[in-house]
Write a protein that holds these residues in place. Structure first.
Motif, short mmCIF file in Angstrom:
data_model
loop_
_atom_site.label_atom_id
_atom_site.label_comp_id
_atom_site.label_asym_id
_atom_site.label_seq_id
_atom_site.Cartn_x
_atom_site.Cartn_y
_atom_site.Cartn_z
N TYR A 235 -106.18 -18.14 -5.26
CA TYR A 235 -105.04 -17.75 -6.17
C TYR A 235 -105.28 -18.11 -7.62
O TYR A 235 -105.62 -19.61 -7.53
CB TYR A 235 -103.78 -17.62 -5.63
N PRO A 236 -105.10 -17.64 -8.55
CA PRO A 236 -105.20 -18.16 -9.85
C PRO A 236 -104.11 -18.82 -10.49
O PRO A 236 -103.58 -18.79 -11.58
CB PRO A 236 -105.48 -17.00 -10.90
N THR A 237 -103.39 -19.64 -9.61
CA THR A 237 -102.28 -20.36 -9.95
C THR A 237 -102.33 -21.91 -9.51
O THR A 237 -102.97 -22.04 -8.51
CB THR A 237 -100.89 -19.69 -9.37
N THR A 238 -101.14 -22.78 -9.94
CA THR A 238 -101.17 -23.86 -9.40
C THR A 238 -99.71 -24.35 -9.62
O THR A 238 -99.18 -24.13 -10.51
CB THR A 238 -102.13 -24.97 -10.04
N PRO A 239 -99.08 -25.11 -8.68
CA PRO A 239 -97.93 -25.66 -9.07
C PRO A 239 -98.00 -26.94 -9.98
O PRO A 239 -98.85 -27.52 -10.15
CB PRO A 239 -97.48 -26.45 -7.77
N ILE A 240 -96.69 -26.57 -10.85
CA ILE A 240 -96.61 -27.60 -11.96
C ILE A 240 -95.18 -28.12 -11.86
O ILE A 240 -94.21 -27.54 -11.17
CB ILE A 240 -96.82 -26.90 -13.31
N ASN A 241 -94.92 -29.59 -12.36
CA ASN A 241 -93.46 -30.05 -12.57
C ASN A 241 -93.16 -29.71 -13.81
O ASN A 241 -93.56 -29.62 -14.92
CB ASN A 241 -93.72 -31.62 -12.39
N ILE A 242 -91.67 -29.29 -13.88
CA ILE A 242 -90.94 -28.83 -14.98
C ILE A 242 -89.81 -29.65 -15.17
O ILE A 242 -89.42 -30.12 -14.17
CB ILE A 242 -90.76 -27.25 -14.96
N SER A 243 -89.11 -29.38 -16.15
CA SER A 243 -87.83 -30.26 -16.21
C SER A 243 -86.87 -30.12 -15.29
O SER A 243 -85.88 -30.76 -15.02
CB SER A 243 -86.94 -29.86 -17.84
N TYR A 244 -86.66 -28.79 -14.66
CA TYR A 244 -85.88 -28.59 -13.50
C TYR A 244 -86.18 -28.45 -12.22
O TYR A 244 -85.76 -27.93 -11.24
CB TYR A 244 -84.66 -27.49 -13.92
N GLY A 245 -87.51 -29.00 -12.02
CA GLY A 245 -88.19 -29.16 -10.62
C GLY A 245 -89.60 -28.64 -10.56
O GLY A 245 -90.38 -29.39 -11.42
N LYS A 246 -90.03 -27.43 -9.93
CA LYS A 246 -91.30 -27.13 -9.96
C LYS A 246 -91.45 -25.74 -10.64
O LYS A 246 -90.37 -25.06 -10.61
CB LYS A 246 -91.86 -27.07 -8.61
N GLY A 247 -92.51 -25.25 -10.73
CA GLY A 247 -92.99 -24.17 -11.49
C GLY A 247 -94.22 -23.53 -10.65
O GLY A 247 -94.93 -24.57 -10.25
N LYS B 244 -92.32 -28.22 6.00
CA LYS B 244 -93.08 -29.53 6.16
C LYS B 244 -94.02 -29.91 5.29
O LYS B 244 -94.24 -31.15 4.77
CB LYS B 244 -93.58 -29.38 7.54
N HIS B 245 -94.70 -28.97 4.81
CA HIS B 245 -95.98 -29.07 4.07
C HIS B 245 -96.38 -27.75 3.16
O HIS B 245 -96.36 -26.77 3.84
CB HIS B 245 -97.08 -29.57 4.59
N VAL B 246 -96.35 -27.79 2.11
CA VAL B 246 -96.78 -26.74 1.06
C VAL B 246 -98.51 -26.88 0.97
O VAL B 246 -98.91 -27.73 0.50
CB VAL B 246 -96.14 -26.56 -0.15
N ASN B 247 -99.14 -25.92 1.42
CA ASN B 247 -100.47 -25.90 1.46
C ASN B 247 -100.93 -25.40 0.05
O ASN B 247 -100.66 -24.33 -0.38
CB ASN B 247 -101.17 -25.06 2.66
N CYS B 248 -101.46 -26.35 -0.71
CA CYS B 248 -102.05 -26.13 -2.04
C CYS B 248 -103.49 -26.32 -2.00
O CYS B 248 -104.08 -25.73 -3.24
CB CYS B 248 -101.50 -27.05 -3.14
N ASP B 249 -104.12 -26.31 -0.99
CA ASP B 249 -105.64 -26.51 -1.25
C ASP B 249 -106.15 -25.47 -0.73
O ASP B 249 -105.93 -24.69 0.07
CB ASP B 249 -106.11 -27.75 -0.11
N ASN B 250 -107.46 -25.11 -1.54
CA ASN B 250 -108.44 -24.02 -1.22
C ASN B 250 -107.85 -22.79 -1.14
O ASN B 250 -108.14 -22.05 -0.45
CB ASN B 250 -109.22 -24.61 0.05
N ARG B 251 -106.84 -22.51 -1.99
CA ARG B 251 -106.25 -21.16 -2.04
C ARG B 251 -106.97 -20.33 -3.20
O ARG B 251 -107.18 -20.95 -4.01
CB ARG B 251 -104.92 -21.33 -2.41
N PRO C 114 -97.80 -22.40 -2.42
CA PRO C 114 -97.11 -22.43 -3.76
C PRO C 114 -96.27 -21.47 -4.16
O PRO C 114 -95.83 -21.51 -5.20
CB PRO C 114 -98.51 -22.65 -4.55
N ALA C 115 -96.45 -20.19 -3.59
CA ALA C 115 -95.45 -19.03 -4.19
C ALA C 115 -94.13 -19.48 -4.34
O ALA C 115 -93.35 -19.09 -5.02
CB ALA C 115 -95.80 -17.88 -3.26
N ILE C 116 -93.74 -20.43 -3.40
CA ILE C 116 -92.30 -20.69 -3.42
C ILE C 116 -91.87 -21.53 -4.79
O ILE C 116 -90.68 -21.53 -5.21
CB ILE C 116 -91.94 -21.66 -2.36
N TYR C 117 -92.87 -21.88 -5.69
CA TYR C 117 -92.65 -22.71 -6.72
C TYR C 117 -92.26 -21.45 -8.09
O TYR C 117 -92.10 -22.04 -9.10
CB TYR C 117 -93.39 -23.78 -7.15
#
Length: 184
Positions: A41-53, A32-39, A106-109
């Motif tokens: 971890y030293p990573t962030t989701p990004i958009n890439i040419s074939y989806g997300k990373g 339903k919702h990927v929680n990206c707030d206040n985590r 965000p690990a799913i990305y």
């Protein structure tokens, strides 16, 4: 239009052996919702040419916990077709059976690479296996296991990692050992 009737439970482990076009099952997307707030971890989701990373936001030495897979652990029969690309399967040794986790983090990305910079530990954390520079995508091997394990054809895809040892089409489990980095 003829519809094939399958006498198997939709999305059960038995259906893995059927071609995707022969499977009829409801889309029961549980993500339903990927929680990206206040985590922390030293990573962030990004958009890439074939989806997300998933991208490192700072230099991460070997052993850094980059992100953690968290979410409900479900039976295979509870997965819908939209869930399949994001499910993390792992062997639960205590119950001696496979489990499937729908990641809400965000690990799913984190994408697959045949020459990855991370691995998943027993706590379902992505951990750096080499120095990852800020701005670099985090990747791990999606299909690391023995060839006799069941592979769902819906997980098959053409790899885009461009590693020298790229397997091309990811369509089964394969044993994998990290390639040591050359010292400079």
């Amino acid at each position: 239009m003829t519809v094939a009737i399958i006498n198997k439970v939709p999305n059960s482990e038995e259906t893995m052996e059927l071609p995707a076009t022969s499977r009829l099952f409801p889309c029961r997307t549980l993500i339903k919702h990927v929680n990206c707030d206040n985590r922390p971890y030293p990573t962030t989701p990004i958009n890439i040419s074939y989806g997300k990373g998933l991208q490192a936001t700072q230099d991460c030495p070997v052993g850094t916990v980059l992100e953690k897979f968290e979410g409900p652990v479900v039976e295979y029969s509870e997965l819908g077709s939209d869930d399949i690309p994001f499910v993390l399967n792992f062997y639960h040794k205590g119950q001696r059976r496979w489990k499937w986790m729908l990641g809400f983090t965000p690990a799913i990305y984190a994408n697959h690479s045949c020459q990855p910079n991370a691995r998943i530990n027993l706590q379902q954390e992505l951990v750096a296996i080499r120095l990852i520079k800020a701005g670099e995508q985090v990747s791990f091997v999606y299909n690391n296991d023995t060839e006799d394990q069941k592979w769902d054809p819906l997980w098959t895809f053409d790899c885009k990692c461009e590693a020298k040892n790229c397997q091309g089409t990811v369509n089964m489990y394969r044993p994998w050992e990290p390639v040591p980095e050359k010292s400079e």
